[in-house]
Design an enzyme around this catalytic site. Structure first.
Site, PDB file in Angstrom:
ATOM      1  N   HIS A 205      -5.439  -3.133  -2.831  1.00 51.66           N
ATOM      2  CA  HIS A 205      -5.083  -2.186  -3.905  1.00 51.66           C
ATOM      3  C   HIS A 205      -4.993  -2.836  -5.275  1.00 51.66           C
ATOM      4  CE1 HIS A 205      -4.268   1.085  -1.108  1.00 51.66           C
ATOM      5  NE2 HIS A 205      -3.747   0.163  -0.321  1.00 51.66           N
TER       6      HIS A 205
ATOM      7  N   SER B  76       0.800  -1.223   0.000  1.00 48.33           N
ATOM      8  CA  SER B  76       0.000   0.000   0.000  1.00 48.33           C
ATOM      9  C   SER B  76       0.834   1.275   0.000  1.00 48.33           C
ATOM     10  CB  SER B  76      -0.947  -0.001   1.200  1.00 48.33           C
ATOM     11  OG  SER B  76      -0.225  -0.094   2.408  1.00 48.33           O
TER      12      SER B  76
ATOM     13  N   LYS C 136     -12.035   1.313  -1.488  1.00 42.53           N
ATOM     14  CA  LYS C 136     -11.069   1.901  -2.420  1.00 42.53           C
ATOM     15  C   LYS C 136     -11.683   1.910  -3.820  1.00 42.53           C
ATOM     16  CE  LYS C 136      -7.458   1.332   0.870  1.00 42.53           C
ATOM     17  NZ  LYS C 136      -6.625   0.416   1.623  1.00 42.53           N
TER      18      LYS C 136
HETATM   19  C1  LIG Z   1      -6.677   0.320   3.114  1.00 40.44           C
HETATM   20  C2  LIG Z   1      -6.130  -1.007   3.453  1.00 40.44           C
HETATM   21  C3  LIG Z   1      -6.759  -1.808   4.396  1.00 40.44           C
HETATM   22  C4  LIG Z   1      -7.896  -1.308   5.240  1.00 40.44           C
HETATM   23  O1  LIG Z   1      -9.092  -1.269   4.525  1.00 40.44           O
HETATM   24  P1  LIG Z   1     -10.252  -0.321   5.065  1.00 40.44           P
HETATM   25  O2  LIG Z   1     -11.474  -0.839   4.402  1.00 40.44           O
HETATM   26  O3  LIG Z   1      -9.877   1.062   4.644  1.00 40.44           O
HETATM   27  O4  LIG Z   1     -10.290  -0.470   6.547  1.00 40.44           O
HETATM   28  C5  LIG Z   1      -6.279  -3.087   4.588  1.00 40.44           C
HETATM   29  N1  LIG Z   1      -5.214  -3.534   3.901  1.00 40.44           N
HETATM   30  C6  LIG Z   1      -4.564  -2.786   3.001  1.00 40.44           C
HETATM   31  C7  LIG Z   1      -3.384  -3.344   2.278  1.00 40.44           C
HETATM   32  C8  LIG Z   1      -4.991  -1.481   2.771  1.00 40.44           C
HETATM   33  O5  LIG Z   1      -4.321  -0.706   1.924  1.00 40.44           O
END
Ligand SMILES: *Cc1c(COP(=O)(O)O)cnc(C)c1O
Length: 404
Positions: free
Chosen positions: A207, A179, A238
């Site tokens: 991602h 990330s 996302k």
């Molecule tokens: C953003 C993210 C999360 C958390 O997800 P949310 O739905 O925002 O809580 C978990 N793992 C990774 C790799 C992320 O980038």
């Protein structure tokens, strides 16, 4: 009170004080930040679907039909048809028997890891895994071993150790797309090691969905291992433009998660409008492969423009591009300077990234125009050069003692 002030002052002194910025209006390729229109280069809304008409319509219709909230946890009275419909669609999208929706990606990782392993077990975690994985490993009570970033030989040495042989169960866990670095886990090789050492493999594809693999099915699909990796987690927050998250797995694993993942059991189900919006976003990804392609093209334009401006982008081959600047103070200064020239690329500092690797973390959207990305690269390169400090070389993935 004094102690709180002191702690905040300490954060200020280290350049680690964080502040909230407020958007005035919706989130698109440009946003209104306190009255000023700026190019947004730090959103995970990769395909721009939070503004897509069918996504908005689905969210509004779900609010009318199902209400604004789920009113209860999934196991009490919070499971509604939109949850189950999206679970079926996500399982099919990723090539799994089943999926299970959680309140967020953070909660999904806590719940899944602590269901898969516990005291007496071993969990092997990449050094640069997301904080929610780190916290899930801690919460599980399993013995935790951190392997160097994407280092298969190091992982294998852990799996071959006496400690691993003594463990009841072993889990290997990794981000799919990292990330904060935008590089991709060696998923096929991780799976091969998992099979050879009788371990489970979990990939967090937060991602990868919407960006990598056939039709944006993610990093696991890019490796053609959908349904093979034991369990994947993903977020609805996302590219899927809603809120909530999910795990894809077997039917039996889903049953076990329902019965033992505490972050699933003891937390309210995601609101129907957010779930329905994410479902419409998933349908849009399926019907508009051109959006996924455009994201890839835009990401390539920005990566190449940054390189042309003399900047290093690490091992990124995705829409996430890290520009390392070193100290937290410098990252903040570069961020503010770029912002004053109309480009919003957030500074990322410890503990999100290891000490000494503070950076601007850029993320591209499908809705950006190539020309504005090229201009932004020049603005950012200037900002980084202007805030330069005499500094030693920094390597991506520099280890710190408590990275996980
Ligand atoms: C953003 C993210 C999360 C958390 O997800 P949310 O739905 O925002 O809580 C978990 N793992 C990774 C790799 C992320 O980038």
């Amino acid at each position: 009170m004094e102690r709180l002030d002191q702690r905040l002052a300490e954060l200020d002194a280290k350049g680690l004080r964080r502040r909230l910025r407020t958007l005035v209006g919706p989130q698109g390729p440009h946003v209104n930040l306190g009255g000023k229109r700026v190019l947004l280069l730090c959103s995970n809304n990769y395909l721009g679907l939070t503004a897509h008409h069918s996504v908005l319509a689905a969210g509004a219709a779900a609010a009318e039909r199902w209400g604004s909230g789920a009113g209860s946890s999934r196991l009490i009275s919070g499971t509604m048809e939109p949850h189950l419909a999206l679970e079926r669609a996500l399982a099919e999208f990723h090539g799994y028997e089943s999926s299970l929706i959680f309140g967020s990606g953070y909660l999904a990782n806590l719940g899944v890891i602590s269901t898969l392993v516990g005291p007496g077990d071993l969990v092997c975690s990449d050094r640069l895994n997301h904080a929610s994985i780190v916290d899930g490993c801690r919460l599980s009570g399993a013995e935790k071993r951190i392997f160097r970033h994407r280092d298969l030989a190091h992982l294998e040495s852990i799996l071959a150790s006496a400690q691993a042989r003594a463990a009841d169960r072993t889990l290997i866990v990794s981000d799919g797309v990292f990330s904060m670095d935008g590089d991709v886990a060696p998923i096929a090789a991780l799976l091969e090691l998992a099979r050879r050492y009788d371990a489970m493999l979990m990939i967090d594809d937060a991602h990868g969905v919407g960006s990598l693999g056939p039709g944006g099915r993610g990093a696991v699909a890019e490796a053609a291992l959908g349904g093979e990796v034991d369990i994947i987690t993903g977020t609805l927050g996302k590219a899927l433009a809603g809120y909530g998250a999910y795990a894809c797995c077997s039917d039996r694993m889903r049953e076990l998660l329902i019965n033992s993942a505490r972050s699933f059991i003891f937390s309210t189900a995601p609101p129907p409008p957010a779930v329905a919006a994410a479902h419409a976003a998933l349908d849009t990804i399926r019907s508009r492969p051109d959006l996924v392609r455009k994201l890839g093209e835009n990401a390539a334009v920005l990566r190449e423009s940054l390189i042309d401006c003399g900047l290093a982008i690490g091992d990124s081959r995705t829409q996430i591009i890290p520009l390392l600047v070193g100290s937290a103070t410098r990252a903040v200064a570069a961020c503010e300077l770029a912002l004053s020239h109309g480009v919003y690329a957030q500074a990322i500092r410890p503990p999100t990234v290891p000490e000494g690797t503070s950076r601007l973390r850029l993320s591209v959207m499908a809705s950006h125009r190539a020309e504005e990305l090229r201009e932004a690269a020049a603005v950012i390169a200037d900002a980084i050069a202007t805030t330069a400090e005499p500094t030693t070389a920094i390597a991506l993935g520099t280890p710190i003692a408590d990275a996980a």
